[in-house]
Design a protein around this motif. Sequence first.
Motif, PDB file in Angstrom:
ATOM      1  N   ARG A   1       0.835  -1.205   0.000  1.00 52.11           N
ATOM      2  CA  ARG A   1       0.000   0.000   0.000  1.00 52.11           C
ATOM      3  C   ARG A   1       0.869   1.254   0.000  1.00 52.11           C
ATOM      4  O   ARG A   1       0.618   2.201  -0.763  1.00 52.11           O
ATOM      5  CB  ARG A   1      -0.906  -0.006   1.223  1.00 52.11           C
ATOM      6  CG  ARG A   1      -1.693   1.286   1.411  1.00 52.11           C
ATOM      7  CD  ARG A   1      -2.461   1.253   2.721  1.00 52.11           C
ATOM      8  NE  ARG A   1      -3.184   2.491   2.982  1.00 52.11           N
ATOM      9  CZ  ARG A   1      -3.940   2.694   4.059  1.00 52.11           C
ATOM     10  NH1 ARG A   1      -4.064   1.736   4.971  1.00 52.11           N
ATOM     11  NH2 ARG A   1      -4.574   3.847   4.221  1.00 52.11           N
TER      12      ARG A   1
ATOM     13  N   GLU B   1       0.982   4.349  -2.681  1.00 55.04           N
ATOM     14  CA  GLU B   1       0.650   5.690  -2.185  1.00 55.04           C
ATOM     15  C   GLU B   1       1.794   6.667  -2.418  1.00 55.04           C
ATOM     16  O   GLU B   1       1.558   7.854  -2.675  1.00 55.04           O
ATOM     17  CB  GLU B   1       0.286   5.629  -0.712  1.00 55.04           C
ATOM     18  CG  GLU B   1      -1.082   5.007  -0.448  1.00 55.04           C
ATOM     19  CD  GLU B   1      -1.459   5.002   1.028  1.00 55.04           C
ATOM     20  OE1 GLU B   1      -0.558   5.224   1.869  1.00 55.04           O
ATOM     21  OE2 GLU B   1      -2.646   4.771   1.332  1.00 55.04           O
TER      22      GLU B   1
ATOM     23  N   ILE C   1      -3.940   5.065  -5.547  1.00 55.66           N
ATOM     24  CA  ILE C   1      -4.809   4.524  -4.504  1.00 55.66           C
ATOM     25  C   ILE C   1      -5.179   3.079  -4.841  1.00 55.66           C
ATOM     26  O   ILE C   1      -5.569   2.783  -5.972  1.00 55.66           O
ATOM     27  CB  ILE C   1      -6.099   5.365  -4.388  1.00 55.66           C
ATOM     28  CG1 ILE C   1      -5.756   6.789  -3.940  1.00 55.66           C
ATOM     29  CG2 ILE C   1      -7.088   4.719  -3.415  1.00 55.66           C
ATOM     30  CD1 ILE C   1      -6.931   7.739  -4.040  1.00 55.66           C
TER      31      ILE C   1
END
Length: 273
Positions: free
Chosen positions: A38, A42, A47
């Motif tokens: 993630r 990011e 996203i």
Amino acid sequence: MAEDARNHGMKYVQLDPKQAMQVMDDQPFSLNRAEKIRSIFESKGIIVIGLSGYTNLMNPNLQKREAKLEQLEKMIDLCSVYGTRYMATETGSLHPTNAWRDYEGNRTPEAMEQLLQIIDRLRNRAVKQGAVLLAEGFVNNVLATTEQAKEMIERLGTEGLAFIMDPFNYLKQEDLSRQSEAMAKMFDHIGAHCPIAHAKDTLYAAEGFTTPRVGAGQADWNVYAELLARRMPEVPLILEHAKPEEVAECLTIIRQSFTNVEASWGVTNTGDA
């Protein structure tokens, strides 16, 4: 992957936790791996909008079916760590050897009841995790039409359950000559319950029915683009079934379709591509 997505102007990605990404691949369902992946996306401004848990929910081998359902439940538990609420899967087929071929057994009331029980189990797991199960139908699977998807929502409700807008999966061969009407009905049936849309194509050939990359089939992208622009303008659009070297061409076709829509409305796009 993140750099390529950014360079193509993408803002969202739908990730498969099972996919090898050279980040703790020996621990595909660890919280630490999810957090690392993630953060990588990011850091590039991308996203993670949803997770791909695609599996045959109706696998006729009950032992394999249960193993895959348990794996999918593990991925549902990871949604929040990836920063998303959405876990996507196909519904599957009772075909003994190929889940994508037409099979008469998929069209029985008993098959639909089995599917409803499985979907209910998974969406209850999703609710406990603050997540949403996204079911994706396919013309040869048990969930074969958006009419059935609408009925599923009516039976089970919307808590923890929604769909992916992917008309390419639902177009029948006879729909190709009336795509405006066919796609509009799909949006009527499930558009209000689709937080994600997919971008690919529909192809009926001698080999059967497939859903290749954008531009490699028979779907009218101008029709789809107008429906998205009118009814679901804020919904993320995820590109599917394209090889890395094909992405630029696919995006050109998609963007041209939206430009054509704007031209037909007499609107000039001043926003980001």
